[in-house]
Design a protein around this motif. Sequence first.
Motif, PDB file in Angstrom:
ATOM      1  N   TYR A   1      -0.356  51.754  13.448  1.00 22.44           N
ATOM      2  CA  TYR A   1      -0.636  53.288  13.847  1.00 22.44           C
ATOM      3  C   TYR A   1      -1.375  53.945  12.823  1.00 22.44           C
ATOM      4  O   TYR A   1      -1.184  54.017  11.734  1.00 22.44           O
ATOM      5  CB  TYR A   1       0.480  53.911  14.320  1.00 22.44           C
ATOM      6  N   PRO A   2      -2.431  54.953  13.385  1.00 22.78           N
ATOM      7  CA  PRO A   2      -2.840  55.137  14.843  1.00 22.78           C
ATOM      8  C   PRO A   2      -3.685  53.703  15.216  1.00 22.78           C
ATOM      9  O   PRO A   2      -4.371  53.201  14.156  1.00 22.78           O
ATOM     10  CB  PRO A   2      -3.461  56.373  14.600  1.00 22.78           C
TER      11      PRO A   2
ATOM     12  N   SER B   1       4.281  55.522  17.930  1.00 27.44           N
ATOM     13  CA  SER B   1       4.584  55.399  16.251  1.00 27.44           C
ATOM     14  C   SER B   1       5.575  56.543  16.158  1.00 27.44           C
ATOM     15  O   SER B   1       6.146  56.566  14.931  1.00 27.44           O
ATOM     16  CB  SER B   1       3.077  55.610  15.628  1.00 27.44           C
TER      17      SER B   1
END
Length: 87
Positions: free
Chosen positions: A41-42, A71
């Motif tokens: 993530y992202p 996340s």
Amino acid sequence: MGASSTYTTIQNAYSLGIPSSITGAYVIELQSDYDPTGETYPISLAAKSGTSATNTITITPAAGVSKTISSSAAQTINLSGATYVII
């Protein structure tokens, strides 16, 4: 896409399974064994050339599959029957 598929993450399916220039529609379908904790993530999806109203990239859960990609609590996408189309 999932543990039993060729690609185990959205990022890999998008980056490796879809060419940099598309000439048709693509679907990334999340299977019941997809594990969002395997994502980095992202999730970053680079632009693909050739996208249009008909040449789309769709991320959707398989029939009967409900997944949450997260996340953190502030960065959550609930894929509970929803379909996301990237153009």
